[in-house]
Structure formats: C-alpha cells, structure tokens
Design a protein around this motif. Structure first.
Motif, short mmCIF file in Angstrom:
data_model
loop_
_atom_site.label_atom_id
_atom_site.label_comp_id
_atom_site.label_asym_id
_atom_site.label_seq_id
_atom_site.Cartn_x
_atom_site.Cartn_y
_atom_site.Cartn_z
N LYS A 134 2.83 16.13 15.00
CA LYS A 134 3.31 15.65 16.33
C LYS A 134 2.78 14.46 16.94
CE LYS A 134 5.36 17.95 20.44
NZ LYS A 134 5.29 19.00 21.50
N PHE A 137 3.66 11.25 14.96
CA PHE A 137 4.90 10.82 15.18
C PHE A 137 5.44 10.50 16.56
CE2 PHE A 137 5.47 12.56 11.02
CZ PHE A 137 6.08 11.73 10.32
N THR A 138 4.45 10.53 17.53
CA THR A 138 4.73 10.20 18.81
C THR A 138 3.50 9.07 19.32
OG1 THR A 138 3.48 12.09 19.61
CG2 THR A 138 5.86 12.14 19.65
N GLU A 139 2.39 9.79 19.57
CA GLU A 139 1.29 9.11 20.20
C GLU A 139 1.06 7.81 19.27
OE1 GLU A 139 -1.62 11.38 22.14
OE2 GLU A 139 -2.69 9.54 22.43
N LEU A 141 2.24 6.57 16.61
CA LEU A 141 3.43 6.28 15.74
C LEU A 141 3.14 4.77 15.06
CD1 LEU A 141 6.28 6.46 14.41
CD2 LEU A 141 7.10 5.37 16.92
N THR B 7 6.75 3.31 26.54
CA THR B 7 5.98 4.01 25.56
C THR B 7 6.35 3.41 24.04
OG1 THR B 7 7.75 5.63 25.43
CG2 THR B 7 5.74 6.24 26.26
N ASN B 73 2.20 3.57 23.86
CA ASN B 73 1.08 4.11 24.29
C ASN B 73 -0.13 3.46 24.66
OD1 ASN B 73 2.42 6.53 24.79
ND2 ASN B 73 2.07 6.97 22.57
#
Lengths: 171, 492
Positions: A134, A137-139, A141, B7, B73
């Motif tokens: 997770k 692929f989010t923070e 990426l 983001t 971010n």
C-alpha cells in the motif's frame, strides 16, 4: 529477550562478515556472506519488517548468492596465496584501527545523547506485505516508478558492457 | 508566492516523463528499424531534449510567477531553483548530443544505447534537482551515476576507457554507501526522509543529536564525491581521461551541477540548523579544492587530464559561492554553473574534433600551430579557455566576479583571496594551450596535416551555441542575473 536476540544476531552478522572478508577461499567467503544475510534477515524480523526479512532471505541469501557461487565455480577462481608487504600491512592495520575507533566513537555518542525525536508506536499491520504494498503504490509511488527506470538503465548498461560483439551488423 | 499542493500531480513530472519516453523510443527504434536509420537516433534524442526543455520553461507557469508545486506527498518539488538547474542539465545534454553524433560514427560505436543512456542520466539529474525527499534524491543520483559508469566505459576496445569505468564504478558505489548511511542516520534522528520535514523536526525538537551531525558529514562525503571536491576527487583525472571525449564533456557539466543542486537543497532547506557544523568543513574543502585542482593542472600535458583538474578547481569556486549562501551566493552558484556548462562543453567540443579516431591527439603539443592551419578551431578554443581562466569579456569572468563579490559580502574574505590567487595561477595552464596554438610551430608538417579536425555540422552548431553563451553571459549579464535571482528566491 528482544535485546538478547538483537545482540546475538548482530554479533553473528559481524562475525560472519569478518570471516567473509578475511577468508581467502572465494566459496567460503560466499558462504559466510549468506550467513551474514541470514542474520540481517533476523534483525529485520526484530524490527517488525517481516516482508523485508522474507525478501532478504529469498532474494539475497537465495537467488543472488546462488548466482555468486555459480560465477565463482564457472570462473574456477583459485585460492590466491600471497602476503601483503610490510608497509601495506601497516597501512591496513592503521586503517582498520581508525575505522574501529570511529565506530566506537559513533556508538558511544549516539548512546550517550538523550536528545532524540520521541518514537511513535508502529502501526498494527506495519511490515506486512499488505502495508508495504500500500505504501509503495500510494505514498512512495514516485520513488517506485523511478526505481523502474533505474533498473532499466542498469539492464541496458549491463548488456552494453557485457555483449560479445561490437559491430554494426547486430544493430 | 503561490503554492500549489496536491498528492499526485503528473504535470509536475512532464519533462521527466517525456525524456523517459524518448529514451524508450530510441531503444525500440534500435530493435525494430534497419541500421540505415541509426544516424537519426541523435536527432530523435535531441527532439526529446527540446520537448523537455519546453515543458521545463512553461510548466507550471512563467518563470517570474514564482510558482512552487509540491506533489507526490512532498516528494517532488518544482520551483524555480529546480527549473533553472533542469535548464542547465538539458542544455548540457543537448550540446553533448550534438558533439557526439559524428564521434560515434568515427569510432564505430553503438548508437542507440548511447543516446538512451545519456537521456537516462539526464532524467537522474533532473530528479536530483527536484527531489524533496531523500529516497527520491538517492534514486535520482543512482540513475545518473549508473548511466555515467556505463558511458565512461563505452569505448570497450580501449583499455583506458575500461579502466575509467571500473574505477568510477567501484569508487562511486562506495560513495553511494556513504549517501545511504547518511540518509539512514538522518532518518534515525528525525524519523522522516522528507527534506522539509527534517528541517521542521530539527526545529521543533531543537535537535542537536550526534547521529544527525554524522549523517550530515556522510552526505558531505557523498555529494563531495559526485561533485569531485578535494579530498574526494581522486577518481576525476583518470575517469575524465579514459572516458570518450563527448562523455567527459557531459560528465563535467551536468552531473556536477546536479550534485550541487542536491547538496544545496539538502543543506540549506533541510539542515540549516547545522550551519555552524558545516560552514568550517566546507570552508576547508573549498580552499583545498581550488588550490589542489589548479596546482596539479599546471603540470598536465594531456589536455583532457588538465581540464579534469581544472574542473576540480572550478568546483572549488562554486563551493565558495555555496558557502556564501544567501541570495547573492546561491544566484552566483547558478550563474557560474550555467557559464561553466557553456565554456567547458565548448572546449571539449574542440577537443573531440581534434582528437582523431581512437583519441590519440589529446596532448598540448598536438595543438601547436593550430592557429594557422585551422583558425576557426583555434579562435573558438581560445575563447573557451579565456572564459575558463576568467578573462573579460567572457562569461567566466562575470561568474567569478559574482562569486568573489558574494564571498566578500558575506565575510569570507580569506576564501575570496585564495580564490583570486588561484584563478591567477590557472591563467598559466589555460594560456599554455593558446600559446601552443599561436606561437609554436608544429613538430612536423606531416603530423600537422594528419591532425585535421573533424568538423561535422552538428559539432559546429554546438561550438557556436557555446560561444554565444559564453560571450552573452559575459557581455550582457543583467538579463541572466534577473532570471538567476528569480531562481534563488524559490529556495526559501
């Protein structure tokens, strides 16, 4: 208990690493490197990084080291006997002493300083495959994607430097 | 100052995406097209560089609007500081591509991967300039370095080239270890890898931990290696000598600037609280870098080696401006790096043209009598060397002028004196080449005839662009200064 495990694993990693760099036989050195990697995997488990620990065993201690051993056997590297000349040995001793001193200094000052950022509590799922995926692929990426370009560049570079023929016909 | 937060903002990485696509395109073209098209790879990569340049200039808004975009971010920052550095990188890359095209043909080297790797290295540098977070920064630096290791050893048939690549790789990996350890220590002390968050954490807890200081010291080692600062400069002469001449030009401009870009961002934005610690460290490094670079350059006969030591010395001048910090200091860093890109790549363009197949003619004696046989080459070379020496009316003079006035204004008078003395010393070895070109006879006529430079249209264009840059930076500095000042403001 955790602290004891940490010291045991840490000691094992350092000793195995020392055996690796001092051993003159390439295969033995490679085997002790595997041991170092495994001890490190244990340290990762202590840090709650389970996925990293598993990857460490599978990728480093497993796949990459097998490749190392294959290369060593294919090239048939023989044990090199040889002694360092006096001055070189002296310099090596001095270098080792300096590095050791710096290390001891570092550990002691870090241990003595009480001025640290308060630690947060690790999340319940921290270090699991799900949590790491997770995050990736989010923070994280962007670094993840950059890593893919980096690997591509490395592959292209390796092919270029290792390819047998350098002529126009295979372009 | 307008700040845009989001983001994921793809438009912030358009230039990098474009360059990645073009390098993939070149690799694919290589596989699917006939060898006939191979000379077009250079032009394709040039188109990619120009497209990326257009996006750097236009996105997210005009240069003077001072827009700062944070995305992913906070891992990615597009401010004027980053954009100005990206301009320098793309300029260096474009010029390198122009120099390389004929060279590759003469040396019968592989085409496609060469340009793809140059683009990859450029992407790495751009990531370093824009990274707002240490892991991203590390990945950018590795992308740049890996591509450079391979490019340094690109002429596989030559032993010196292999040696250069191996040396660079082993020492470079070691420096990477320092960078990672430094990042780990900083992460360990502050609990974050984001550069802004590091600064915030240090400020909030009034942190003064030994771990943090050690992390900073390790970062100095790593960036010092990449920017070839004394005492981490040992690899420079061998690598610059062994690498193909266009790659030496490339390495001396962009990657060095990228190292400074990351260095300044991490230290000024992330670790300003430790300024007391790093000031004296950088003071000593700047003084040593200038002096050792210039003194060893005095005795070099190989012109590539000489320019390698000269590039060490120039990194020292930039470090003086870096130390002066503040508006004047940082903007003179930017000004000098832009000038340096023009003058150094220009000089290497001439070296490439003269070196001949397999690069046998790279010694000062090979330049004897050049002024009479090939006036164009000699005039251009003299211009670039004068600029490197810092003689008016060239950009090199203005750049040094800004640096030393910044240093004096911030109270680093001792360092400014060392810098000026050094730049006087450096005149000797730059002029030695000019003297050889105009006042010495070639040792034999036949040799001089064999030494005809190979000028391709692309190379001549590169020389003209560099000469224009050097002269306009020297004669009309005010418009450049206006842009540079805008770029500095963004670092706040």
């Amino acid at each position: 208990m955790q602290l004891l495990m940490f010291y045991l694993l840490g000691l094992g990693a350092v000793v195995a690493a020392l055996i690796m760099v001092t051993n003159k036989r390439p295969v033995r050195a490679a085997m002790s490197l595997i041991a170092t990697m495994s001890f490190l995997a244990g340290l990762y488990v202590l840090l709650d990084a389970h996925l990293i620990a598993a990857l460490q065993l599978i990728v480093y201690a497993g796949a990459i080291m097998v490749l190392f051993l294959f290369v060593i056997m294919l090239l048939n590297i023989e044990e090199k006997e040889g002694r360092l000349a006096g001055s070189a040995l002296l310099w090596q001793m001095i270098a080792i002493a300096v590095v050791g001193l710096v290390f001891v200094l570092m550990v002691s000052v870090v241990k003595l300083s009480d001025n640290v950022v308060p630690l947060g509590e690790a999340a319940a799922l921290f270090g699991t495959t799900r949590a790491v995926g997770k995050m990736l692929f989010t923070e994280y990426l962007l670094p993840f994607e950059i890593a893919s370009v980096l690997l591509l560049a490395a592959i292209v570079g390796a092919v270029i430097l290792a390819k047998r023929r350098i002529d126009d016909s295979d372009q | 100052m307008e700040q845009v937060m989001s983001t994921i903002n793809l438009s912030a990485i358009y230039p990098e995406i474009i360059l990645t696509c073009f390098s993939l395109l070149i690799l694919l073209m290589q596989s699917f097209s006939t060898p006939r098209f191979k000379e077009y790879y250079g032009y394709v990569s040039l188109v990619g560089v120009l497209a990326a340049l257009a996006f750097v200039v236009m996105e997210p808004s005009s240069f003077f609007a001072q827009t700062v975009v944070y995305s992913f971010n906070d891992m990615w920052v597009v401010d004027n500081y980053a954009r100005f550095f990206k301009l320098i990188f793309l300029l260096g890359t474009g010029l390198t591509i122009l120099i390389s095209m004929k060279y590759l043909e003469d040396e019968a080297m592989q085409y496609g991967e060469y340009f793809a790797l140059i683009l990859f290295a450029t992407i790495g540098m751009m990531i370093m300039a824009s990274a707002g977070e240490l892991i991203t920064l590390f990945l950018g630096l590795e992308l740049m370095s890996l591509s450079l290791y391979v490019l340094a050893g690109y002429t596989r048939v030559r032993m010196v080239s292999n040696e250069a690549a191996l040396k660079y790789f082993i020492l470079g990996s070691f420096a990477t270890g320092f960078l990672l350890y430094g990042i780990a220590l900083i992460y360990g002390s502050t609990g974050t890898t984001s550069i802004r968050a590091v600064a915030a954490s240090v400020g909030k807890y009034g942190l003064y931990s030994p771990g943090l200081v050690m992390g900073m010291a390790m970062l100095v080692v790593a960036f010092g290696f990449k920017a070839a600062l004394v005492p981490f400069h040992m690899w420079t002469p061998d690598v610059y000598e062994g690498a193909p001449a266009p790659i030496t030009a490339f390495m001396s401009a962009g990657p060095k600037a990228a190292a400074f870009a990351a260095f300044a961002r991490v230290f000024m934005e992330g670790l300003p609280a430790l300024q007391m610690e790093w000031t004296w460290l950088i003071w000593i490094m700047a003084a040593l870098t200038m002096t050792i670079g210039n003194v060893i350059a005095l005795v070099q006969d190989n012109i590539k080696r000489m320019l390698a030591y000269s590039s060490i010395a120039h990194a020292g001048y930039v470090l003086v401006a870096f130390l002066a910090a503040g508006e004047l200091g940082i903007s003179s860093v930017l000004y000098y790096l832009l000038t340096y890109t023009f003058m150094n790549i220009g000089a290497f363009a001439i070296i490439t043209a003269l070196s001949g197949r397999g690069e046998p003619r790279v010694f000062v004696r090979d330049y004897q009598g050049l002024g009479f046989q090939h006036p164009f080459a000699a005039v251009a070379m003299s211009l670039f060397l004068f600029s490197l020496a810092g003689i008016p009316p060239t950009g090199g003079f203005m750049g040094k002028f800004y640096i030393f006035s910044a240093a004096v204004k911030e109270g680093y008078i001792g360092l400014a004196v060392i810098g000026v003395v050094n730049s006087v010393v450096s005149v000797y070895y730059y002029l030695r080449v000019t003297v050889a070109m105009y006042m010495e006879e070639p040792s034999s006529v036949r040799e001089a005839e064999a030494a005809a430079p190979i000028f391709s249209p692309a190379l001549v264009i590169a020389i003209f662009i560099s000469a224009y840059g050097v002269l306009s930076l020297g004669l009309f500095p005010s418009s450049y200064v206006a842009i540079v000042k805008q770029s500095f403001l963004a670092l706040q």
